[in-house]
Design an enzyme around this catalytic site. Structure first.
Site, PDB file in Angstrom:
ATOM      1  CG  PHE A 139      -1.956   1.132   1.092  1.00  0.00           C
ATOM      2  CD1 PHE A 139      -3.159   0.899   0.435  1.00  0.00           C
ATOM      3  CD2 PHE A 139      -1.703   2.398   1.580  1.00  0.00           C
ATOM      4  CE1 PHE A 139      -4.096   1.918   0.277  1.00  0.00           C
ATOM      5  CE2 PHE A 139      -2.632   3.425   1.427  1.00  0.00           C
ATOM      6  CZ  PHE A 139      -3.831   3.178   0.777  1.00  0.00           C
ATOM      7  CG  ASP A 224       5.526   3.561   1.891  1.00  0.00           C
ATOM      8  OD1 ASP A 224       5.500   4.162   2.987  1.00  0.00           O
ATOM      9  OD2 ASP A 224       4.521   3.445   1.161  1.00  0.00           O
ATOM     10  CE  LYS A 253      -0.448   5.089   7.847  1.00  0.00           C
ATOM     11  NZ  LYS A 253      -1.870   5.338   8.002  1.00  0.00           N
TER      12      LYS A 253
HETATM   13  C1  PLP Z   1       2.893   2.240   3.861  1.00  0.00           C
HETATM   14  C2  PLP Z   1       1.959   3.348   3.506  1.00  0.00           C
HETATM   15  N1  PLP Z   1       2.280   4.192   2.510  1.00  0.00           N
HETATM   16  C3  PLP Z   1       1.486   5.209   2.160  1.00  0.00           C
HETATM   17  C4  PLP Z   1       0.279   5.430   2.796  1.00  0.00           C
HETATM   18  C5  PLP Z   1      -0.587   6.562   2.376  1.00  0.00           C
HETATM   19  O1  PLP Z   1      -0.563   7.568   3.343  1.00  0.00           O
HETATM   20  P1  PLP Z   1      -1.667   8.718   3.338  1.00  0.00           P
HETATM   21  O2  PLP Z   1      -2.973   8.086   3.685  1.00  0.00           O
HETATM   22  O3  PLP Z   1      -1.175   9.694   4.381  1.00  0.00           O
HETATM   23  O4  PLP Z   1      -1.658   9.319   1.968  1.00  0.00           O
HETATM   24  C6  PLP Z   1      -0.104   4.573   3.839  1.00  0.00           C
HETATM   25  C7  PLP Z   1      -1.393   4.750   4.514  1.00  0.00           C
HETATM   26  O5  PLP Z   1      -1.915   3.892   5.167  1.00  0.00           O
HETATM   27  C8  PLP Z   1       0.753   3.511   4.204  1.00  0.00           C
HETATM   28  O6  PLP Z   1       0.432   2.648   5.185  1.00  0.00           O
END
Ligand code: PLP
Length: 398
Positions: A139, A224, A253
């Site tokens: 994700f 990420d 986050k």
């Molecule tokens: C690993 C990871 N990357 C990116 C995101 C996307 O973040 P945002 O919701 O702040 O755009 C998330 C959100 O859950 C995530 O868990």
């Protein structure tokens, strides 16, 4: 008679786009590891705004930083220098592999910046490399590029065509990555532990193998750490468990403990490709958000929170393991790292999550069958005991 929670849900459904499936309560107040709903019921918060309010709700030091900055300057845009942003970047580069930081407002934006930069960097050094290798069940966000990288086809449906050049390998399977590498591969993007995809830590040696592959082939490696960063796994960054560093890393986050801020970190050499005019954000690194994030960073790194999170994470893992043994085939597996833990059930997680809420514990799902626990990093052992007791009861009763 309807409750205040029900009234708010009804109002929300009249005016908000229905793209979320909310749990049926409205949260109105938070303090430490607890939140209260609109009808005054108190909950132990083991989801923390999806791994975000890591220091707990309304942390006094973050609140003090917010109030101080709010009296001085809220926003100036990146047309000017602002000191809170510089301070935060100094701390992040001082504590990681990185030498340069680009600030934005969310995880998706941080990944969007990282992916765009990898293409641009490859082009700048004369390479026709634009392909991105990501992973199944990953994700990375909901912008078109980041959702294209996200390895979950259900999120692509109806938005096609996706951004071209993105391929998906099997998480943990280096041979499946090797099979996708071409002379046009620009970057590999990977979570050190898949969060949304079911709380799956990278197998030992996998990130190291990716690093070696990237080094051998001229490919950039992006971690990420939007969910795993800022202490969630028991170390400041998840990659520290693996003995390798990426070329780019993304955070969001927990960076601001709930104040929206994201960051893309990289080396000086790679950052050079984002010359003026190539990429930007109006709010990115805004003084309010940056001042809060700096207070969060200081509390995490010098306030003993990281050390506490490591110990609490081990304790939670032990309690969950004991629970799984008692429950036999009602639990498939418990897994995770630090204070990001998943309980895989044989069936849908929704019922158990609902029962937990009734019993005063907030958790959520990561995939259909996994209950995700991401309590604030300041959680105490007695609160872990309380949460595991509730979860066990909820599984038995569901
Ligand atoms: C690993 C990871 N990357 C990116 C995101 C996307 O973040 P945002 O919701 O702040 O755009 C998330 C959100 O859950 C995530 O868990």
């Amino acid at each position: 008679m309807t409750t205040k929670n029900e009234q708010l849900a009804a109002r929300a459904q009249r005016v908000l786009v229905g793209n979320y499936k909310q749990q049926p309560i409205a949260v109105v107040r938070g303090e430490g590891v607890h939140v209260w709903d609109a009808d005054g019921k108190r909950y132990l918060d083991f989801i923390a705004g999806i791994a975000t309010t890591s220091l707990g709700h309304c942390h006094p030091k973050v609140l003090a930083a917010l109030e101080k900055q709010a009296k001085q300057l809220w926003h100036a845009s990146n047309v000017f220098y602002t000191e809170p942003q510089i301070e935060l970047a100094e701390r992040l580069t001082g504590a990681s592999f990185a030498e340069r930081v680009f600030f934005c407002n969310s995880g998706a934006e941080a990944n969007e910046a990282a992916l765009k930069l990898t293409r641009r960097f490859q082009r700048d050094r004369g390479e026709d490399r634009f392909e991105i290798i990501a992973f199944e069940s990953s994700f990375h966000g909901r912008t078109l590029f980041t959702v294209s990288a996200t390895g979950q086809p259900k999120y692509w449906k109806g938005f096609e065509p996706m951004v071209p050049g993105v391929k998906h390998a099997r998480y943990g399977d280096i041979e499946s990555v090797r099979a996708l590498v071409t002379r046009q591969t620009a970057a590999i993007i990977v979570e050190p532990m898949q969060g949304e995809g079911g709380v799956r830590p990278a197998p030992a040696g996998f990130l190291k193998a990716l690093r070696a592959l990237c080094d051998g082939e001229g490919i950039l490696l992006v971690f990420d750490e939007v969910q795993t960063g800022m202490g969630r796994t028991g170390k400041l960054f998840g990659y520290e468990h693996h003995g390798v560093a990426p070329d780019l890393m993304t955070l969001a986050k927990a960076l601001g403990n709930g104040i929206p801020i994201g960051a893309m970190l990289t080396t000086e050499a790679i950052a050079k490709s984002l010359v003026p005019g190539t990429h930007a954000s109006t709010f990115g690194g805004n003084p309010l958000a940056a001042a809060c994030a700096t207070a969060v960073f200081d509390e995490l790194t010098t306030g003993g929170v990281l050390e506490h999170a490591q110990i609490a994470g081990e304790y939670l893992a032990g309690r969950l393991g004991d629970m799984a043994r008692r429950l036999g085939d009602r639990v498939v597996e418990t897994r995770g790292q630090g204070l990001l833990r998943g309980i895989e059930l044989p069936g849908e997680a929704g019922k158990v999550i609902g029962r937990c809420r009734e019993l005063g514990l907030l958790v959520n799902a990561a995939g259909e069958r996994v209950v995700r626990l991401a309590p604030p990093l300041v959680v105490e052992h007695v609160q872990i005991d309380e949460a595991v007791d509730v979860i066990e009861r909820a599984i038995v009763e569901s």
